[in-house]
Enzyme design. Structure first.
Site, short mmCIF file in Angstrom:
data_model
loop_
_atom_site.label_atom_id
_atom_site.label_comp_id
_atom_site.label_asym_id
_atom_site.label_seq_id
_atom_site.Cartn_x
_atom_site.Cartn_y
_atom_site.Cartn_z
N HIS A 87 0.83 -1.20 0.00
CA HIS A 87 0.00 0.00 0.00
C HIS A 87 0.87 1.26 0.00
CE1 HIS A 87 -3.70 2.31 1.24
NE2 HIS A 87 -2.76 3.14 1.65
N GLU A 88 1.78 1.33 0.95
CA GLU A 88 2.61 2.54 1.06
C GLU A 88 3.55 2.66 -0.13
OE1 GLU A 88 1.75 4.75 3.04
OE2 GLU A 88 0.43 3.54 4.29
N HIS A 91 1.74 4.45 -2.85
CA HIS A 91 1.82 5.91 -2.69
C HIS A 91 3.21 6.39 -3.13
CE1 HIS A 91 -1.97 6.62 -0.70
NE2 HIS A 91 -1.69 5.90 0.37
N HIS A 94 3.44 6.71 -6.81
CA HIS A 94 2.71 7.93 -7.20
C HIS A 94 3.63 9.15 -7.04
CE1 HIS A 94 -1.57 9.91 -6.86
NE2 HIS A 94 -1.04 10.10 -8.05
N GLU A 116 -6.07 7.35 -2.84
CA GLU A 116 -5.85 5.96 -2.44
C GLU A 116 -5.91 4.98 -3.62
OE1 GLU A 116 -4.68 5.16 0.49
OE2 GLU A 116 -4.93 7.18 1.30
N TYR A 230 -12.95 6.43 1.01
CA TYR A 230 -12.29 5.13 1.13
C TYR A 230 -12.92 4.09 0.21
CZ TYR A 230 -9.94 6.99 5.22
OH TYR A 230 -9.17 7.76 6.05
ZN LIG Z 1 -3.01 5.16 1.84
#
Ligand SMILES: [Zn+2]
Length: 295
Positions: A87-88, A91, A94, A116, A230
């Site tokens: 997940h991180e 980011h 990105h 997200e 979310y």
């Molecule tokens: Zn996140």
């Protein structure tokens, strides 16, 4: 190896494009220590931007509090930790792949209900059988994760999703209803919550996952009326990952389209425009329903 780091646990990487061109510097700070904040997050030491015609590339980091290696065991991550790592890192991609003129819209500086997408889509790779077989190996025997265990993980991911989805949506709708009020009146908070619950047909067995009087997402931070983001991001990530499932999860052309239309653009254009450019259509919520076992 000679890049300066702020703690011995921190590792630094120079990230290059396929043609060898410098893209970013990436730091990982993965293990707990005294005085370190709990949780996991991504941020920049430096944003990407263009100045005097020259591209300034970003410096990005991921921080987490994963299980630390010991003298005789490597860092053995739980599946939740693996998902957090992916997940991180989504980011981080990105932030690292962005190509924007202004720092205020580069990288992850996008609308809250879009930010997200790059992180959550990355979680789909974390637990995809093709990817699991690349990294999920027994640390002593080297045995690759068996299909029976993958099937159990898949089944467990669908558990109680009807409840979870309804509970979340009730909270997101209540949040919006508060923000739709345009007359100043005396409100009975409990009564208002009850009326909203009745208006959406919420059954008595399911209550809100928070109460309006203390849940900070409703009136503070910059979330106001944005708690829905979310699940909206999940609509996007589930539909976007379907594009990879259709063409292969390592398909270079799909990856290139995702990179150029989503990861490089930051907040420089309307998110739905970017999404349509990548996918050729607006997202279809069916993918989310299938992922949650609801369809
Ligand atoms: Zn996140």
């Amino acid at each position: 190896k000679d890049m300066p780091v702020y703690h011995p646990d921190v590792r630094a990487f120079e990230v290059k494009d396929a043609d060898g061109k410098h893209l970013a510097v990436f730091y990982t700070d993965y293990f707990p220590r005294a005085g370190k904040r709990a949780g996991a997050w991504m941020y920049n030491f430096r944003e990407a931007y263009v100045q005097d015609g020259k591209e300034v590339r970003p410096i990005v980091y991921n921080v987490a509090n994963f299980t630390k290696p010991t003298a005789d065991t490597p860092s053995l991550l739980t599946i939740d930790e693996v998902q957090t790592l992916f997940h991180e890192f989504g980011h981080a991609l990105h932030g690292m792949l962005t190509r924007c003129h202004y720092p205020s819209v580069s990288g992850t500086s996008v609308a809250r209900d879009f930010v997200e997408l790059p992180s959550q889509i990355n979680e789909h790779w974390a637990t995809h059988p093709e990817v699991l077989k690349l990294y999920a190996k027994h640390y002593q025997t080297g045995e690759v994760i068996p299909d029976s265990l993958i099937a159990k993980m898949e089944a467990a991911s669908k558990f109680n999703q009807g409840f979870a989805t309804t509970e979340f949506l009730a909270a997101a709708i209540l949040d919006m209803r508060w923000h739709e009020i345009d007359e100043v009146e005396e409100y009975d908070v409990r009564q208002f919550e009850k009326e909203v619950a009745q208006s959406v047909g919420l059954i008595d067995e399911i209550t809100y996952r928070y109460r309006s009087t203390y849940f900070s997402h409703i009136f503070t931070n910059d979330y106001c009326a944005g708690y829905y983001s979310y699940i909206w991001a999940e609509v996007l990530d589930a539909d976007a990952f379907d594009a990879f499932k259709e063409h292969g999860i390592f398909d270079p052309a799909t990856a290139k389209a995702f990179r150029e239309n989503i990861l490089e653009k930051g907040g420089s254009e309307d998110p739905m425009k970017l999404y349509r450019q990548f996918r050729g259509a607006e997202p279809n919520p069916d993918a989310l329903l299938r992922n949650r076992g609801l369809k």
